[in-house]
Design an enzyme around this catalytic site. Sequence first.
Site, PDB file in Angstrom:
ATOM      1  N   GLU A 442      13.489  28.653 -25.475  1.00 54.86           N
ATOM      2  CA  GLU A 442      13.910  29.900 -24.976  1.00 54.86           C
ATOM      3  C   GLU A 442      14.249  30.806 -25.906  1.00 54.86           C
ATOM      4  OE1 GLU A 442      17.157  28.068 -23.034  1.00 54.86           O
ATOM      5  OE2 GLU A 442      15.858  27.023 -21.637  1.00 54.86           O
ATOM      6  N   LEU A 485      13.148  29.888 -18.513  1.00 48.56           N
ATOM      7  CA  LEU A 485      14.518  29.009 -19.061  1.00 48.56           C
ATOM      8  C   LEU A 485      14.442  27.831 -17.978  1.00 48.56           C
ATOM      9  CD1 LEU A 485      17.841  31.110 -18.659  1.00 48.56           C
ATOM     10  CD2 LEU A 485      17.996  28.760 -18.958  1.00 48.56           C
ATOM     11  N   GLU A 487      14.801  23.564 -19.489  1.00 43.80           N
ATOM     12  CA  GLU A 487      14.748  22.754 -20.506  1.00 43.80           C
ATOM     13  C   GLU A 487      13.847  21.436 -20.167  1.00 43.80           C
ATOM     14  OE1 GLU A 487      17.443  24.167 -19.451  1.00 43.80           O
ATOM     15  OE2 GLU A 487      18.094  25.395 -21.259  1.00 43.80           O
ATOM     16  N   ASP A 512      24.221  21.768 -25.652  1.00 44.05           N
ATOM     17  CA  ASP A 512      24.973  21.494 -24.453  1.00 44.05           C
ATOM     18  C   ASP A 512      24.146  21.780 -23.306  1.00 44.05           C
ATOM     19  OD1 ASP A 512      28.064  22.306 -25.850  1.00 44.05           O
ATOM     20  OD2 ASP A 512      26.028  23.291 -26.866  1.00 44.05           O
ATOM     21  N   PRO A 516      19.382  19.227 -18.395  1.00 52.41           N
ATOM     22  CA  PRO A 516      18.190  19.075 -17.629  1.00 52.41           C
ATOM     23  C   PRO A 516      16.812  18.418 -18.048  1.00 52.41           C
ATOM     24  CG  PRO A 516      19.040  21.349 -17.872  1.00 52.41           C
ATOM     25  CD  PRO A 516      19.763  20.450 -18.942  1.00 52.41           C
ATOM     26  N   HIS A 557      29.462  25.454 -25.742  1.00 54.59           N
ATOM     27  CA  HIS A 557      28.616  25.853 -27.215  1.00 54.59           C
ATOM     28  C   HIS A 557      28.829  24.979 -28.209  1.00 54.59           C
ATOM     29  CE1 HIS A 557      28.255  29.445 -24.671  1.00 54.59           C
ATOM     30  NE2 HIS A 557      27.058  29.473 -25.044  1.00 54.59           N
TER      31      HIS A 557
END
Length: 757
Positions: A442, A485, A487, A512, A516, A557
Amino acid sequence: MATTKTDPKLTLGASGAKKSKFYEGLTREQLIQAYRVMYTSRRIDDREILLKRQQKIFFQMSGAGHEAIGAAAGLALRAGYDWFYPYYRDRALCLALGVTPYNMFLQGVGAADDPSSGGRQMPSHWSYPALHIVTQSSPTGSQILQAVGCAEGGRYFARRPKAADVPNSPPFAKSAKDGALPSGTPRASLDYRQFKKVSFQNDEVTYVSLGDGTSSEGEFWEAMNAAALEKLPVIFCVEDNGYAISVPVEAQTAGGSISRLVSGFPNFHFEEVDGTDPVASYGAFQRAAKHCRAGVGPAFIHAHVIRPYSHSLSDDERLYRPDAERQRDAQRDPVTRTQMFLLREGILDDKGINQLEKEVESELQAAVDRALEALPAPPESVTKFIYSPNIDPTSSAFDTQPANGEATPDGKKPASKTMADLITATLRDEMKRDERIVIFGEDVADASREEYLKRKLVKGKGGVFKLTFGLQNEFGSDRVFNSPLAEAAIVGRATGMATRGLKPVVEIQFFDYIWPAMMQLRDELPTIRWRSNNGFSAPCVIRVAIGGYLTGGAIYHSQCGESIFTHIPGLRVVFPSNSLDAAGLLRTAIRCDDPVLFLEHKRLYRESFGRAAYPGPDYMIPFGKAKIAQPGSDLTVITYGAVVPRALQAAQKLEREQGVKVEVIDLRSLNPFDWETIAASVAKTNRALVAYEDTLSWGYGAEIAARIADQLFDQLDAPVRRVAAKDVFVAYQPILEDAILPQPNDLYLAMKELAAY
Ligand SMILES: Cc1ncc(C[n+]2csc(CCOP(=O)(O)OP(=O)(O)O)c2C)c(N)n1
Ligand SMILES: [Mg+2]
């Protein structure tokens, strides 16, 4: 896009007989061959069911009802040329591609000689490298993204054939267990390419199949999107038998038709076909393959099939399907109908059918007899092929010296570089050296709209942390690009590409958000080599920004969680604390032959701690080799990542105040880890503190502490202690974050207490 719909009233049916004279281009011999494959497939299922009842095999998955679509795909596509990601009902496809019944029975008995897995996987989990049938796992749908990556890999090599070249002949003989190189071999020449056979065709296609239920998995949609975006030559084949175990299609798929749901994807060729009709199915595959081979996009085949044998031997479909429904299906049985078709068309007479079936029966009998004599692999072989047998990244071959440190001719010291700088420099150097490296994730590109870069309207982004800045500009948009986007798609596509011989170095923007991709990271990437008994491998690098101490990063994060990944056999996990280590370990990660999770602490990216001069284009650090960040004799602290500078700060304070000499070990790589260095240090200091940023309980340090307690008990003068984050999430407000994450003072107090114990 073109859609061809074959009415479930078969071309095989009486009404279609006239039209079928052309048999979609199939010859009479091919039709007989299709029937032979279908009949063989069904009879193997029957034999396996018997063997299972006799407890001679341990599991059975049938391909019954799916034979026609499989045989058709096998006739339309080419083994060893095209690529195949089949699922467990694709027995007929595998037979059509050249897998023998004997090999299938070897799978059932779990024989050492089973070419798919050597007894490691269930039957019907196909893997045959020479035929390009890529190792299959059990999770529904995790193969689909890999098929997309496989197609991307093939296309990349077709466009950049030189990338397939191997730079040097293997520098050492077949096994390089200790990594010892013959004298005179330049160390920098060692890399995975020497052990990765690459083959590709300009017009190859990748086949992937799945069931109707599996089309509900998110990865299916990610794969469809990626294939459509990239116009990849992938044939998606949904074998719709109307059920996913006991769940009927109308409770699974909104509106009950997957064809309707996918019809909006651009660049696709669509087919909806009676998958119990080998002729119509062949036609669908021919048209789909033509579309894909022309390079204009993917194809989608929705094949209506039946499932006459329940889901598996553990399922009894009579519990949820009434007899009438089952009988309706039985009338469409592809084996019986194809037999009738051959008779009706005069392609085979009764005698011919009997003869064929007799031949198949005796072939199967001989195959079963032989397979039942096959031996299992020896128990001590179970750890073989978790990692590459060819390249050992812990070996001295990866131990090189930084090529710097000297003043330049004008007397200036070389500039001090941040961890971010040296990661970028390493990526750049390696991309120059190895054309097989592709970077995606990404926001990692400079700009997806290339014309903005060409016209110099924008500078470019290059990652949210800017670590890939400038790489697209330098190496091209086919080597550095933004992914959707998604994962799971990033890791799944990387896995497929790596299977083909590319070296994807992909980025997960924040640790974080790695979850996925967890199915790919747990059940796929690290298992490929082991489960295929070294038939396939997928060495690639997953770079992940990790960690807290961000003052404002909050829960989503700031997470750590490395132990979840060090818990996975087959995955290397490294976690550098400073610039030089990041450069050396990243290079080893890229050149080695295993999948690597490369954890980059965000707080350390631009810290003044641990900056270093550029170490040159061949600097490497072996995995599993810790660094003594500070030598000492009174207490050992074992740590890594952002806790290293905090532990050093605490240790220095303790020494200043009390003269306690703390040895700080920076593990640098977490799997494998450097037990020797830990053991030698604890033997000297007799006291051990394990410190890590992740939450305390069940964390990475628990394993280290347990090993010390277990194996160094006699050396200890004090209990093994741990300092880590509280067992909560990381909070946003900096005061709360400070209270949650381990601080220098927490480390100082623990060291002081332990030293005094
Ligand atoms: C991710 C995942 N969830 C659940 C399962 C258990 N499971 C195995 S097969 C299956 C049903 C699959 O149905 P479908 O995709 O329609 O294929 P079919 O078996 O009908 O050919 C389920 C739920 C699994 N293997 N993987
Ligand atoms: Mg199904």
